[in-house]
Scaffold this motif. Structure first.
Motif, PDB file in Angstrom:
ATOM      1  N   ALA A 182      59.676  38.513  45.214  1.00  0.00           N
ATOM      2  CA  ALA A 182      59.537  37.845  43.918  1.00  0.00           C
ATOM      3  C   ALA A 182      58.429  38.465  43.076  1.00  0.00           C
ATOM      4  N   LEU A 183      57.375  38.943  43.728  1.00  0.00           N
ATOM      5  CA  LEU A 183      56.233  39.527  43.019  1.00  0.00           C
ATOM      6  C   LEU A 183      55.726  40.720  43.814  1.00  0.00           C
ATOM      7  N   ALA A 184      55.972  41.915  43.290  1.00  0.00           N
ATOM      8  CA  ALA A 184      55.619  43.131  44.019  1.00  0.00           C
ATOM      9  C   ALA A 184      54.170  43.538  43.798  1.00  0.00           C
ATOM     10  N   THR A 185      53.698  43.428  42.567  1.00  0.00           N
ATOM     11  CA  THR A 185      52.361  43.909  42.246  1.00  0.00           C
ATOM     12  C   THR A 185      51.880  43.245  40.961  1.00  0.00           C
ATOM     13  N   THR A 186      50.590  43.394  40.670  1.00  0.00           N
ATOM     14  CA  THR A 186      50.005  42.776  39.479  1.00  0.00           C
ATOM     15  C   THR A 186      49.208  43.801  38.690  1.00  0.00           C
ATOM     16  N   LEU A 187      49.362  43.757  37.380  1.00  0.00           N
ATOM     17  CA  LEU A 187      48.532  44.531  36.466  1.00  0.00           C
ATOM     18  C   LEU A 187      47.599  43.554  35.760  1.00  0.00           C
ATOM     19  N   LEU A 188      46.310  43.637  36.079  1.00  0.00           N
ATOM     20  CA  LEU A 188      45.307  42.795  35.434  1.00  0.00           C
ATOM     21  C   LEU A 188      44.768  43.554  34.225  1.00  0.00           C
ATOM     22  N   VAL A 189      45.069  43.068  33.042  1.00  0.00           N
ATOM     23  CA  VAL A 189      44.709  43.742  31.796  1.00  0.00           C
ATOM     24  C   VAL A 189      43.423  43.126  31.257  1.00  0.00           C
ATOM     25  N   LEU A 190      42.442  43.994  30.963  1.00  0.00           N
ATOM     26  CA  LEU A 190      41.099  43.551  30.568  1.00  0.00           C
ATOM     27  C   LEU A 190      40.708  44.207  29.243  1.00  0.00           C
ATOM     28  N   PRO A 191      41.247  43.730  28.128  1.00  0.00           N
ATOM     29  CA  PRO A 191      41.030  44.404  26.841  1.00  0.00           C
ATOM     30  C   PRO A 191      39.583  44.433  26.373  1.00  0.00           C
ATOM     31  N   ASN A 192      38.732  43.531  26.892  1.00  0.00           N
ATOM     32  CA  ASN A 192      37.336  43.474  26.455  1.00  0.00           C
ATOM     33  C   ASN A 192      36.360  44.114  27.439  1.00  0.00           C
ATOM     34  N   PHE A 193      36.875  44.741  28.491  1.00  0.00           N
ATOM     35  CA  PHE A 193      36.010  45.282  29.540  1.00  0.00           C
ATOM     36  C   PHE A 193      35.784  46.778  29.308  1.00  0.00           C
ATOM     37  N   HIS A 194      34.841  47.105  28.450  1.00  0.00           N
ATOM     38  CA  HIS A 194      34.453  48.485  28.113  1.00  0.00           C
ATOM     39  C   HIS A 194      35.635  49.354  27.673  1.00  0.00           C
ATOM     40  N   PRO A 195      36.417  48.904  26.703  1.00  0.00           N
ATOM     41  CA  PRO A 195      37.592  49.689  26.311  1.00  0.00           C
ATOM     42  C   PRO A 195      37.256  51.029  25.667  1.00  0.00           C
ATOM     43  N   GLU A 217      35.581  39.995  38.654  1.00  0.00           N
ATOM     44  CA  GLU A 217      35.740  39.620  40.064  1.00  0.00           C
ATOM     45  C   GLU A 217      36.490  38.304  40.205  1.00  0.00           C
ATOM     46  N   ARG A 218      36.141  37.335  39.381  1.00  0.00           N
ATOM     47  CA  ARG A 218      36.833  36.045  39.453  1.00  0.00           C
ATOM     48  C   ARG A 218      38.313  36.200  39.098  1.00  0.00           C
ATOM     49  N   ALA A 219      38.587  37.029  38.092  1.00  0.00           N
ATOM     50  CA  ALA A 219      39.981  37.260  37.711  1.00  0.00           C
ATOM     51  C   ALA A 219      40.744  37.965  38.832  1.00  0.00           C
ATOM     52  N   LEU A 220      40.099  38.928  39.486  1.00  0.00           N
ATOM     53  CA  LEU A 220      40.736  39.628  40.602  1.00  0.00           C
ATOM     54  C   LEU A 220      41.025  38.681  41.760  1.00  0.00           C
ATOM     55  N   GLU A 221      40.072  37.821  42.067  1.00  0.00           N
ATOM     56  CA  GLU A 221      40.274  36.854  43.150  1.00  0.00           C
ATOM     57  C   GLU A 221      41.437  35.922  42.831  1.00  0.00           C
ATOM     58  N   ARG A 222      41.508  35.489  41.584  1.00  0.00           N
ATOM     59  CA  ARG A 222      42.606  34.608  41.172  1.00  0.00           C
ATOM     60  C   ARG A 222      43.950  35.306  41.331  1.00  0.00           C
ATOM     61  N   GLU A 223      44.023  36.558  40.875  1.00  0.00           N
ATOM     62  CA  GLU A 223      45.287  37.280  40.952  1.00  0.00           C
ATOM     63  C   GLU A 223      45.636  37.658  42.386  1.00  0.00           C
ATOM     64  N   ALA A 224      44.631  37.906  43.212  1.00  0.00           N
ATOM     65  CA  ALA A 224      44.891  38.185  44.625  1.00  0.00           C
ATOM     66  C   ALA A 224      45.513  36.972  45.304  1.00  0.00           C
ATOM     67  N   GLN A 225      45.044  35.787  44.948  1.00  0.00           N
ATOM     68  CA  GLN A 225      45.611  34.565  45.520  1.00  0.00           C
ATOM     69  C   GLN A 225      47.061  34.379  45.079  1.00  0.00           C
ATOM     70  N   VAL A 226      47.337  34.695  43.812  1.00  0.00           N
ATOM     71  CA  VAL A 226      48.714  34.589  43.323  1.00  0.00           C
ATOM     72  C   VAL A 226      49.626  35.527  44.109  1.00  0.00           C
ATOM     73  N   LEU A 227      49.174  36.773  44.301  1.00  0.00           N
ATOM     74  CA  LEU A 227      49.967  37.740  45.060  1.00  0.00           C
ATOM     75  C   LEU A 227      50.152  37.302  46.510  1.00  0.00           C
ATOM     76  N   GLN A 228      49.075  36.800  47.089  1.00  0.00           N
ATOM     77  CA  GLN A 228      49.106  36.425  48.501  1.00  0.00           C
ATOM     78  C   GLN A 228      50.095  35.300  48.771  1.00  0.00           C
ATOM     79  N   HIS A 229      50.230  34.384  47.829  1.00  0.00           N
ATOM     80  CA  HIS A 229      51.090  33.223  48.037  1.00  0.00           C
ATOM     81  C   HIS A 229      52.506  33.421  47.501  1.00  0.00           C
ATOM     82  N   ALA A 230      52.784  34.581  46.930  1.00  0.00           N
ATOM     83  CA  ALA A 230      54.126  34.851  46.407  1.00  0.00           C
ATOM     84  C   ALA A 230      54.850  35.817  47.338  1.00  0.00           C
ATOM     85  N   PRO A 231      56.120  35.591  47.622  1.00  0.00           N
ATOM     86  CA  PRO A 231      56.871  36.545  48.446  1.00  0.00           C
ATOM     87  C   PRO A 231      57.011  37.876  47.718  1.00  0.00           C
ATOM     88  N   GLU A 232      56.987  38.959  48.479  1.00  0.00           N
ATOM     89  CA  GLU A 232      57.017  40.289  47.875  1.00  0.00           C
ATOM     90  C   GLU A 232      58.289  40.526  47.078  1.00  0.00           C
TER      91      GLU A 232
END
Length: 253
Positions: free
Chosen positions: A128-141, A111-126
């Protein structure tokens, strides 16, 4: 092969594939973007979903360059090569897709990582940044059932906080399986070609801008993409898809 006790999401979308609202059909609650199979949701799943809320709060170290390279190979050699998402090519080639790697092991950390990345997307013009892939290699792979239960909680909490009005979450997993009606008597659900529509080499969450989602739904292109993927993947032998997917892990690719 996965046991029939696993609780997989119904096939409705991929990356930027978003779904038009539908009524209750065959026990599935469908919404504008997601549909959950309720036929296998029982007390055991509820208990497991509750368990993931109290996991370890310690994140684990990750090889960020390796995870980034692996994810880029997946987009390039799987998603784009198989034409599974027409929306992905332009931003990927224009370097407008952010790949963020996080060592989260618990829902709270994700959740904290998602909130951080949402803020990055929100403050970046589309542009320049269209979308984000949040990669979580340790989250129940290696545990899709637990990953799936976690996604249900993540989505509910994301919506409860009003964040779904700005960003949509789409989930991918190395062992993803869609719900299949009429499981065989031996209790095993076979993998089929369509499962690879939502498989990624590492657990991944795609953050999509809500206005992009609305545009895809309004244009009808999301439905066209779903139909294309179902038809196209069915023409590829399952073994060929398995080999292509395994090749993503080769470090010399």
């Amino acid at each position: 092969m996965h046991s029939s006790g696993e609780y997989t999401r119904e096939r409705l979308g991929f990356l930027s594939a978003i779904n038009v609202a539908q009524p209750l059909v065959n026990g599935c609650r469908t919404g504008r973007r997601v549909c959950y199979s309720r036929s296998r949701w029982n007390l055991a799943t509820t208990k497991r979903a509750a368990k993931v809320m109290i996991e370890s709060q310690s994140s684990l170290p990750v090889d960020v360059p390796h995870c980034e390279a692996l994810t880029r190979r997946w987009v390039r050699d799987f998603v784009l090569a198989l034409q599974l998402c027409p929306y992905a090519r332009a931003p990927f080639l224009a370097n407008q897709v952010r790949i963020a790697v996080d060592g989260a092991t618990s829902i709270q950390q994700v959740e904290r990582a998602l909130e951080r990345e949402a803020q990055v997307l929100q403050h970046a013009p589309e542009e320049a940044l269209a979308t984000t892939l949040l990669v979580l290699p340790n989250f129940h792979p290696r545990d899709f059932e637990r990953f799936y239960a976690s996604t249900l909680l993540l989505e509910r909490r994301w919506e409860a906080r009003g964040l779904s009005d700005s960003f949509v979450l789409v989930f991918f997993h190395p062992m993803h399986m869609y719900a299949k009606h009429g499981a065989p008597a031996n209790g095993c659900i076979p993998v089929d070609q369509l499962d690879y529509e939502r498989r990624a080499p590492l657990p991944t969450i795609n953050l999509l801008r809500d206005d992009q989602v609305d545009a895809a739904v309004a244009s009808g292109k999301s439905t066209e993409m779903l139909e294309h993927n179902a038809a196209h993947l069915s023409t590829i032998p399952l073994e060929a898809l398995e080999i292509r997917f395994r090749c993503l892990y080769k470090t010399d690719a």
